[in-house]
Design an enzyme around this catalytic site. Structure first.
Site, PDB file in Angstrom:
ATOM      1  N   HIS A 113       1.109  -1.452   0.115  1.00  0.00           N
ATOM      2  CA  HIS A 113       0.282   0.365  -0.110  1.00  0.00           C
ATOM      3  C   HIS A 113       1.423   0.529  -0.275  1.00  0.00           C
ATOM      4  O   HIS A 113       1.759   1.465   0.414  1.00  0.00           O
ATOM      5  CB  HIS A 113      -0.479   0.138   1.032  1.00  0.00           C
ATOM      6  CG  HIS A 113      -2.125  -0.967   0.849  1.00  0.00           C
ATOM      7  ND1 HIS A 113      -2.196  -2.236   1.628  1.00  0.00           N
ATOM      8  CD2 HIS A 113      -3.718  -0.489   0.212  1.00  0.00           C
ATOM      9  CE1 HIS A 113      -3.031  -2.578   1.456  1.00  0.00           C
ATOM     10  NE2 HIS A 113      -4.305  -1.604   0.593  1.00  0.00           N
TER      11      HIS A 113
ATOM     12  N   LYS B   4      -1.181   5.031   4.626  1.00  0.00           N
ATOM     13  CA  LYS B   4      -2.095   4.291   5.066  1.00  0.00           C
ATOM     14  C   LYS B   4      -1.863   3.711   6.814  1.00  0.00           C
ATOM     15  O   LYS B   4      -1.027   3.139   7.160  1.00  0.00           O
ATOM     16  CB  LYS B   4      -2.312   2.849   4.197  1.00  0.00           C
ATOM     17  CG  LYS B   4      -3.193   1.896   5.405  1.00  0.00           C
ATOM     18  CD  LYS B   4      -3.115   0.693   4.278  1.00  0.00           C
ATOM     19  CE  LYS B   4      -3.901  -0.559   4.775  1.00  0.00           C
ATOM     20  NZ  LYS B   4      -5.550   0.012   5.050  1.00  0.00           N
TER      21      LYS B   4
HETATM   22  N1  LIG Z   1     -13.260  -1.054   1.393  1.00  0.00           N
HETATM   23  C1  LIG Z   1     -12.677  -0.670   0.836  1.00  0.00           C
HETATM   24  O1  LIG Z   1     -12.300  -0.599  -0.933  1.00  0.00           O
HETATM   25  C2  LIG Z   1     -11.297   0.159   1.437  1.00  0.00           C
HETATM   26  C3  LIG Z   1     -11.273   0.908   2.700  1.00  0.00           C
HETATM   27  N2  LIG Z   1     -10.733   1.539   3.025  1.00  0.00           N
HETATM   28  C4  LIG Z   1     -10.052   2.186   4.280  1.00  0.00           C
HETATM   29  O2  LIG Z   1     -10.937   3.095   4.129  1.00  0.00           O
HETATM   30  C5  LIG Z   1     -10.283   4.473   5.286  1.00  0.00           C
HETATM   31  C6  LIG Z   1     -10.105   5.754   5.262  1.00  0.00           C
HETATM   32  O3  LIG Z   1      -9.238   5.436   4.326  1.00  0.00           O
HETATM   33  P1  LIG Z   1      -8.590   7.226   3.209  1.00  0.00           P
HETATM   34  O4  LIG Z   1      -9.081   7.802   2.501  1.00  0.00           O
HETATM   35  O5  LIG Z   1      -6.972   6.614   2.010  1.00  0.00           O
HETATM   36  O6  LIG Z   1      -7.899   7.416   4.706  1.00  0.00           O
HETATM   37  P2  LIG Z   1      -7.997   9.778   4.898  1.00  0.00           P
HETATM   38  O7  LIG Z   1      -7.337   9.616   6.054  1.00  0.00           O
HETATM   39  O8  LIG Z   1      -7.577  10.065   3.430  1.00  0.00           O
HETATM   40  O9  LIG Z   1      -9.482   9.580   5.310  1.00  0.00           O
HETATM   41  C7  LIG Z   1     -10.054   9.368   6.532  1.00  0.00           C
HETATM   42  C8  LIG Z   1     -10.740  11.217   5.837  1.00  0.00           C
HETATM   43  O10 LIG Z   1     -11.581  10.348   7.633  1.00  0.00           O
HETATM   44  C9  LIG Z   1     -11.556  11.455   8.622  1.00  0.00           C
HETATM   45  N3  LIG Z   1     -12.120  11.730   9.754  1.00  0.00           N
HETATM   46  C10 LIG Z   1     -11.101  10.815  10.820  1.00  0.00           C
HETATM   47  N4  LIG Z   1     -11.932  10.865  11.835  1.00  0.00           N
HETATM   48  C11 LIG Z   1     -13.363  11.462  12.357  1.00  0.00           C
HETATM   49  C12 LIG Z   1     -14.434  11.419  12.493  1.00  0.00           C
HETATM   50  N5  LIG Z   1     -14.332  10.840  13.810  1.00  0.00           N
HETATM   51  N6  LIG Z   1     -15.276  11.578  11.311  1.00  0.00           N
HETATM   52  C13 LIG Z   1     -15.212  12.214  10.175  1.00  0.00           C
HETATM   53  N7  LIG Z   1     -14.597  11.982   9.703  1.00  0.00           N
HETATM   54  C14 LIG Z   1     -13.487  11.900  10.583  1.00  0.00           C
HETATM   55  C15 LIG Z   1     -10.318  12.499   8.094  1.00  0.00           C
HETATM   56  O11 LIG Z   1      -9.674  12.974   8.927  1.00  0.00           O
HETATM   57  P3  LIG Z   1      -8.320  13.897   9.237  1.00  0.00           P
HETATM   58  O12 LIG Z   1      -7.414  13.962   8.489  1.00  0.00           O
HETATM   59  O13 LIG Z   1      -8.130  15.304   9.690  1.00  0.00           O
HETATM   60  O14 LIG Z   1      -8.140  12.834  10.216  1.00  0.00           O
HETATM   61  C16 LIG Z   1      -9.830  12.001   6.715  1.00  0.00           C
HETATM   62  O15 LIG Z   1     -10.556  12.916   6.626  1.00  0.00           O
HETATM   63  C17 LIG Z   1      -9.487   3.261   6.242  1.00  0.00           C
HETATM   64  O16 LIG Z   1      -9.684   2.885   6.794  1.00  0.00           O
HETATM   65  C18 LIG Z   1      -9.085   2.605   4.603  1.00  0.00           C
HETATM   66  O17 LIG Z   1      -8.111   1.278   4.828  1.00  0.00           O
HETATM   67  C19 LIG Z   1      -9.386   2.895   1.909  1.00  0.00           C
HETATM   68  C20 LIG Z   1      -9.719   2.580   0.591  1.00  0.00           C
HETATM   69  C21 LIG Z   1     -10.633   1.191  -0.187  1.00  0.00           C
HETATM   70  O1  LIG Z   2      -5.509   2.233   2.971  1.00  0.00           O
HETATM   71  C1  LIG Z   2      -6.299   1.488   2.207  1.00  0.00           C
HETATM   72  O2  LIG Z   2      -6.074   2.585   1.062  1.00  0.00           O
HETATM   73  C2  LIG Z   2      -6.879   0.712   1.853  1.00  0.00           C
HETATM   74  N1  LIG Z   2      -7.409   0.283   2.605  1.00  0.00           N
HETATM   75  C3  LIG Z   2      -8.590  -1.033   2.702  1.00  0.00           C
HETATM   76  C4  LIG Z   2      -7.695  -2.701   3.595  1.00  0.00           C
HETATM   77  O3  LIG Z   2      -7.434  -2.050   4.568  1.00  0.00           O
HETATM   78  O4  LIG Z   2      -8.390  -3.479   2.928  1.00  0.00           O
HETATM   79  C5  LIG Z   2      -8.950  -1.863   1.604  1.00  0.00           C
HETATM   80  C6  LIG Z   2      -7.456  -0.830  -0.108  1.00  0.00           C
HETATM   81  O5  LIG Z   2      -6.747  -2.204   0.353  1.00  0.00           O
HETATM   82  C7  LIG Z   2      -7.090   0.024  -0.057  1.00  0.00           C
END
Ligand SMILES: NC(=O)C1=CN([C@@H]2O[C@H](COP(=O)(O)OP(=O)(O)OC[C@H]3O[C@@H](n4cnc5c(N)ncnc54)[C@H](OP(=O)(O)O)[C@@H]3O)[C@@H](O)[C@H]2O)C=CC1
Ligand SMILES: O=C(O)C1=N[C@H](C(=O)O)C[C@H](O)C1
Length: 246
Positions: free
Chosen positions: A132, A136
Site C-alpha cells: 500500500h 495508510k
Molecule cells: N473498503 C475499501 O474498499 C477501502 C477501504 N479503505 C479504508 O478506508 C479508510 C479511509 O481511507 P482513506 O480515505 O485512504 O483515509 P484518509 O485518512 O484519507 O481519510 C479519512 C478521513 O476521515 C476523517 N476522519 C477522521 N476521524 C473522523 C471522524 N470521527 N468523523 C468523520 N471523519 C473523520 C479524516 O480526517 P483527518 O485526516 O483530519 O483525521 C480524513 O479526512 C481506511 O480505513 C482505509 O483502510 C480505503 C480504500 C478502500
Molecule cells: O487504506 C487503503 O488504501 C485501503 N484500505 C483497505 C484495506 O485495508 O484493506 C482496502 C484497500 O486495500 C485500500
C-alpha cells in the site's frame, strides 16, 4: 426514486472520490459531506451514508447512522467480532436499517479473496503480501486480514496441515504477522495505491493470485453498488460478495 447519500470522511482520499462519484451517478444525490469534528446530526436527511474514516471512529459513526435510521455503506478497516456485534445489537433495535461493511470494494479484490478460498485446500504453503501507499495508518490491511481468514477457514474445513516452515531463528517481523496461522506481510511504498498477492505452493508448483488497485476509481463501482443494494438488505452484511451475488 432518487437516493440521498451522505459521505462521512468526505475530506479524505476515499471520501472525496466517493462524493464525486455520487454526484455523477444516476439516481443518487449528495446529501452532505461530513468530516472530523462535524456534527453528523440527521446526516443531511440522507437515506444512505457512506463511511470511510479511521478505525478508531468508524464504530461510533455507524452506530449514529443506525440510530438515525440511515443505511450505511462502510469501507473503513479495523472491524472486530466485538464491534460487529455492537452493530448487530443496534440493528436489532432498528430492524429496517441495513449496514454493509466491506474490507474492499474493488471487484478484483473481492474475486481474489474468493479465488484464494477456492485454492486454499490444494496447497501445502500459503503466504499473503499486501502492498500500500505509505500514508495508510493500519497494517496489515483489512483486505489481507480477511483474505487470511477465509484461507484459514478453507484449510481447516479440508483438514490441511499447517504450512511447512523450518525457520529456527528470525529477526522480529521477518516472517510477517500471523493471521489465523497464515503469514501476512505488509509493504508501504510511495507510488503504490492498494495491492495484494496471495502465494500458494506445493511440491513442484506455485500459484500466485495478484490484484492491483492503481487508482481509487477502482473502488467506486463497488461503493455505488453497495449504496443501491443496502437499502433492500436490512441487518448487517459483511463483504461486497453478498451484494454482487458471488
Ligand atoms: N473498503 C475499501 O474498499 C477501502 C477501504 N479503505 C479504508 O478506508 C479508510 C479511509 O481511507 P482513506 O480515505 O485512504 O483515509 P484518509 O485518512 O484519507 O481519510 C479519512 C478521513 O476521515 C476523517 N476522519 C477522521 N476521524 C473522523 C471522524 N470521527 N468523523 C468523520 N471523519 C473523520 C479524516 O480526517 P483527518 O485526516 O483530519 O483525521 C480524513 O479526512 C481506511 O480505513 C482505509 O483502510 C480505503 C480504500 C478502500
Ligand atoms: O487504506 C487503503 O488504501 C485501503 N484500505 C483497505 C484495506 O485495508 O484493506 C482496502 C484497500 O486495500 C485500500
Amino acid at each position: 426514486m432518487t437516493l440521498r447519500v451522505a459521505v462521512i470522511g468526505a475530506a479524505g482520499r476515499m471520501g472525496q472520490q466517493v462524493a464525486e462519484a455520487v454526484e455523477r451517478a444516476d439516481g443518487l444525490e449528495l446529501a452532505g459531506r461530513f468530516d472530523v469534528g462535524d456534527d453528523l446530526g440527521d446526516l443531511g436527511g440522507a437515506d444512505v451514508a457512506v463511511e470511510f474514516t479511521v478505525p478508531g471512529a468508524t464504530l461510533a459513526n455507524v452506530l449514529h447512522c443506525v440510530e438515525q435510521g440511515v443505511h450505511a455503506v462502510v469501507g473503513t478497516t479495523g472491524w472486530t467480532d466485538e464491534s460487529l456485534g455492537q452493530v448487530r445489537a443496534a440493528l436489532a433495535v432498528h430492524p429496517k436499517v441495513g449496514v454493509l461493511i466491506a474490507p474492499n470494494f474493488a471487484i478484483g479484490a473481492v474475486l481474489t479473496m474468493r479465488f484464494a478460498a477456492q485454492a486454499a485446500r490444494f496447497y501445502e504453503s500459503v503466504e499473503v503480501i499486501e502492498l500500500h501507499h505509505p500514508d495508510k495508518v493500519d497494517a496489515p490491511s483489512g483486505t489481507a486480514i480477511h483474505t487470511a481468514e477465509v484461507i484459514a477457514e478453507a484449510r481447516r474445513a479440508a483438514d490441511v496441515s499447517p504450512a511447512p516452515d523450518a525457520t529456527a531463528s528470525a529477526l522480529d517481523g521477518a516472517r510477517g504477522a500471523r493471521v489465523d496461522g497464515v503469514p501476512v506481510h505488509a509493504v508501504r511504498l510511495r507510488g503504490l495505491v492498494a495491492h495484494e498477492e496471495v502465494l500458494f505452493g506445493s511440491p513442484g508448483e506455485t500459484l500466485t493470485i495478484r490484484h492491483d488497485s492503481y487508482d481509487r476509481a477502482s473502488f467506486m463501482p463497488g461503493v455505488l453498488a453497495g449504496v443501491r443494494g443496502v437499502v433492500d438488505r436490512p441487518g448487517l452484511t459483511v463483504g461486497l460478495e453478498e451484494i454482487l451475488d458471488l
